[in-house]
Each structure stands twice: as structure tokens, then as C-alpha cells.
Design a protein around this motif. Structure first.
Motif, PDB file in Angstrom:
ATOM      1  N   GLY A 159       0.375  -1.259  -0.413  1.00 35.64           N
ATOM      2  CA  GLY A 159       0.015   0.035   0.094  1.00 35.64           C
ATOM      3  C   GLY A 159       0.217   1.174   0.259  1.00 35.64           C
ATOM      4  O   GLY A 159       0.923   2.554  -0.858  1.00 35.64           O
ATOM      5  N   ALA A 160       2.026   1.083   0.938  1.00 34.73           N
ATOM      6  CA  ALA A 160       3.127   2.285   0.975  1.00 34.73           C
ATOM      7  C   ALA A 160       3.043   3.012  -1.045  1.00 34.73           C
ATOM      8  O   ALA A 160       3.605   3.615  -0.474  1.00 34.73           O
ATOM      9  CB  ALA A 160       4.513   2.262   2.309  1.00 34.73           C
ATOM     10  N   ALA A 161       4.434   1.920  -0.967  1.00 36.86           N
ATOM     11  CA  ALA A 161       4.619   1.973  -2.121  1.00 36.86           C
ATOM     12  C   ALA A 161       2.877   2.173  -3.477  1.00 36.86           C
ATOM     13  O   ALA A 161       3.687   3.230  -3.843  1.00 36.86           O
ATOM     14  CB  ALA A 161       4.694   0.620  -2.667  1.00 36.86           C
ATOM     15  N   ALA A 162       1.925   2.032  -3.400  1.00 39.32           N
ATOM     16  CA  ALA A 162       1.136   2.455  -4.537  1.00 39.32           C
ATOM     17  C   ALA A 162       1.045   3.787  -3.772  1.00 39.32           C
ATOM     18  O   ALA A 162       0.744   4.913  -4.888  1.00 39.32           O
ATOM     19  CB  ALA A 162      -0.267   1.645  -4.693  1.00 39.32           C
ATOM     20  N   TYR A 163       1.067   4.289  -2.880  1.00 34.95           N
ATOM     21  CA  TYR A 163       0.523   5.611  -2.594  1.00 34.95           C
ATOM     22  C   TYR A 163       1.868   6.344  -2.965  1.00 34.95           C
ATOM     23  O   TYR A 163       1.877   7.468  -3.093  1.00 34.95           O
ATOM     24  CB  TYR A 163       0.475   5.885  -0.952  1.00 34.95           C
ATOM     25  CG  TYR A 163       0.142   6.920  -0.964  1.00 34.95           C
ATOM     26  CD1 TYR A 163      -1.486   7.792  -0.935  1.00 34.95           C
ATOM     27  CD2 TYR A 163       1.348   8.325  -0.313  1.00 34.95           C
ATOM     28  CE1 TYR A 163      -1.743   9.062   0.051  1.00 34.95           C
ATOM     29  CE2 TYR A 163       0.959   9.710   0.500  1.00 34.95           C
ATOM     30  CZ  TYR A 163      -0.702   9.743   0.207  1.00 34.95           C
ATOM     31  OH  TYR A 163      -1.169  11.301   0.394  1.00 34.95           O
ATOM     32  N   ALA A 164       3.365   5.975  -2.801  1.00 37.36           N
ATOM     33  CA  ALA A 164       4.495   6.910  -2.752  1.00 37.36           C
ATOM     34  C   ALA A 164       3.888   6.895  -5.082  1.00 37.36           C
ATOM     35  O   ALA A 164       4.079   8.335  -5.166  1.00 37.36           O
ATOM     36  CB  ALA A 164       5.484   6.142  -3.120  1.00 37.36           C
ATOM     37  N   ARG A 165       3.883   6.410  -5.666  1.00 33.37           N
ATOM     38  CA  ARG A 165       2.850   6.889  -7.014  1.00 33.37           C
ATOM     39  C   ARG A 165       2.291   8.263  -7.332  1.00 33.37           C
ATOM     40  O   ARG A 165       2.702   8.697  -7.522  1.00 33.37           O
ATOM     41  CB  ARG A 165       2.465   5.400  -7.681  1.00 33.37           C
ATOM     42  CG  ARG A 165       3.211   4.324  -8.253  1.00 33.37           C
ATOM     43  CD  ARG A 165       2.685   3.499  -8.616  1.00 33.37           C
ATOM     44  NE  ARG A 165       3.389   2.452  -9.511  1.00 33.37           N
ATOM     45  CZ  ARG A 165       3.042   1.326 -10.159  1.00 33.37           C
ATOM     46  NH1 ARG A 165       1.423   1.072 -10.569  1.00 33.37           N
ATOM     47  NH2 ARG A 165       4.160   0.491 -10.288  1.00 33.37           N
ATOM     48  N   TYR A 166       1.791   7.741  -6.283  1.00 33.34           N
ATOM     49  CA  TYR A 166       0.321   8.990  -6.056  1.00 33.34           C
ATOM     50  C   TYR A 166       1.686   9.970  -5.794  1.00 33.34           C
ATOM     51  O   TYR A 166       0.988  11.744  -5.918  1.00 33.34           O
ATOM     52  CB  TYR A 166      -1.029   8.792  -5.266  1.00 33.34           C
ATOM     53  CG  TYR A 166      -1.730   9.980  -5.005  1.00 33.34           C
ATOM     54  CD1 TYR A 166      -2.412  10.753  -5.443  1.00 33.34           C
ATOM     55  CD2 TYR A 166      -2.186  10.554  -3.537  1.00 33.34           C
ATOM     56  CE1 TYR A 166      -3.157  11.730  -5.017  1.00 33.34           C
ATOM     57  CE2 TYR A 166      -1.988  11.560  -3.289  1.00 33.34           C
ATOM     58  CZ  TYR A 166      -3.302  11.587  -3.933  1.00 33.34           C
ATOM     59  OH  TYR A 166      -3.712  13.259  -3.234  1.00 33.34           O
TER      60      TYR A 166
ATOM     61  N   GLY B  85      -5.393   9.572  -8.882  1.00 36.10           N
ATOM     62  CA  GLY B  85      -6.368   9.231  -7.472  1.00 36.10           C
ATOM     63  C   GLY B  85      -6.371   7.506  -7.226  1.00 36.10           C
ATOM     64  O   GLY B  85      -6.338   6.753  -6.751  1.00 36.10           O
ATOM     65  N   VAL B  86      -5.932   7.000  -8.568  1.00 38.06           N
ATOM     66  CA  VAL B  86      -6.602   5.508  -8.403  1.00 38.06           C
ATOM     67  C   VAL B  86      -5.223   4.671  -7.131  1.00 38.06           C
ATOM     68  O   VAL B  86      -5.510   4.026  -6.933  1.00 38.06           O
ATOM     69  CB  VAL B  86      -6.514   4.584 -10.039  1.00 38.06           C
ATOM     70  CG1 VAL B  86      -7.420   5.150 -10.603  1.00 38.06           C
ATOM     71  CG2 VAL B  86      -4.953   5.326 -10.618  1.00 38.06           C
ATOM     72  N   HIS B  87      -4.157   5.271  -7.841  1.00 37.31           N
ATOM     73  CA  HIS B  87      -2.918   5.420  -6.861  1.00 37.31           C
ATOM     74  C   HIS B  87      -2.868   5.303  -5.295  1.00 37.31           C
ATOM     75  O   HIS B  87      -2.818   4.313  -4.348  1.00 37.31           O
ATOM     76  CB  HIS B  87      -1.805   5.531  -7.182  1.00 37.31           C
ATOM     77  CG  HIS B  87      -1.365   4.694  -8.964  1.00 37.31           C
ATOM     78  ND1 HIS B  87      -1.108   3.504  -9.348  1.00 37.31           N
ATOM     79  CD2 HIS B  87      -1.875   6.242  -9.662  1.00 37.31           C
ATOM     80  CE1 HIS B  87      -0.986   4.011 -10.104  1.00 37.31           C
ATOM     81  NE2 HIS B  87      -1.164   5.705 -10.969  1.00 37.31           N
ATOM     82  N   ARG B  88      -3.962   6.026  -5.018  1.00 37.49           N
ATOM     83  CA  ARG B  88      -3.888   7.057  -3.633  1.00 37.49           C
ATOM     84  C   ARG B  88      -5.111   6.067  -3.357  1.00 37.49           C
ATOM     85  O   ARG B  88      -5.169   4.880  -1.415  1.00 37.49           O
ATOM     86  CB  ARG B  88      -4.961   8.532  -3.773  1.00 37.49           C
ATOM     87  CG  ARG B  88      -5.061   8.936  -2.665  1.00 37.49           C
ATOM     88  CD  ARG B  88      -5.470   9.957  -2.657  1.00 37.49           C
ATOM     89  NE  ARG B  88      -5.898  10.382  -1.506  1.00 37.49           N
ATOM     90  CZ  ARG B  88      -7.117  11.123  -0.810  1.00 37.49           C
ATOM     91  NH1 ARG B  88      -7.721  10.051  -0.921  1.00 37.49           N
ATOM     92  NH2 ARG B  88      -7.040  11.267   0.590  1.00 37.49           N
TER      93      ARG B  88
END
Length: 130
Positions: free
Chosen positions: A43-50, A110-113
């Protein structure tokens, strides 16, 4: 748990001082594993993309990331769950924050967030005495 503001929360935000910067305190809790489209990431890596794209958007609108970092311990806390990361983001005004938050640019990333974020507290702060 919430990850997006409601209309009444935007309205309350606009009741604060209109013509000065606002610093948003972000308390972030990530999912252990991200949802689509970031399956396979934490989840942290996905949020980092955002976050990487959001930084560019915020800065292009006159804002800045004041500070960000991971939470390494909870010293005083009565709230569970705890949060994994904290960020302070300054926007030129409350109206500018809302304009950015509702922009097509932010909607596109927002999809990555949503893929990585389990919950968030977003707290508007005003400089000055208590």
C-alpha cells in the motif's frame, strides 16, 4: 474509514481564514497490499506513486511539501489504528486546496491513492497562537 472529504467538510474548510496559506496535516495509514491497479505492490508503494505526482501538482499551483516522513513510534495515542506516515503540505489558500483536490489532474492519479491508502486524517491548520 474515510479517504475522501465530504461536501460538508469542504464547506467547513472554507470557513477558515480565506486569504492566507493553509498547512494540511496528513496522517496516513496504508493497506498491507495495494488494490488494483497496483496489485503486487505494498500500500505504501502504491501511495508513493500518487505522492510523487501529487508533489508536482501541488508545486505547480504554488504549494509545497513542508515535511514528510514515516511514523516510527506512537508516544501518546488513544486512537487505533495508528498511522504509518505523516506529511505537512502547504497550499496558497483553502480555496486553492479545494481547486487542486477537485482537479482532473488529481482525479487522474487518484487510483494509486485509493489502491494504497487504508485511512487518512487530513487536518487543516492555521498559523498562530492556540
Amino acid at each position: 474509514m474515510s479517504i475522501y472529504p465530504k461536501a460538508e467538510q469542504f464547506k467547513a474548510l472554507l470557513e477558515g481564514p480565506p486569504n492566507q496559506p493553509v498547512v494540511m496535516l496528513n496522517l496516513l495509514r496504508f493497506k498491507p497490499r495495494a488494490d488494483a491497479p497496483d496489485v503486487g505492490l505494498s500500500g505504501a508503494a502504491a501511495y508513493a506513486r500518487y505522492g510523487a505526482e501529487m508533489r508536482k501538482i501541488v508545486e505547480s499551483h504554488g504549494g509545497k511539501i513542508v515535511w514528510s516522513g514515516r511514523v516510527d513510534s506512537m508516544v501518546i495515542a488513544d486512537v487505533d489504528p495508528g498511522y504509518h506516515a505523516v506529511a505537512l503540505v502547504q497550499y496558497p489558500s483553502r480555496a486553492a486546496f479545494i481547486e487542486i483536490a477537485k482537479s482532473a489532474e488529481v482525479a487522474a492519479i487518484g487510483v494509486h491513492r485509493a489502491a494504497g491508502l487504508e485511512s487518512q486524517w487530513l487536518i487543516a491548520t492555521t498559523p498562530g497562537e492556540f
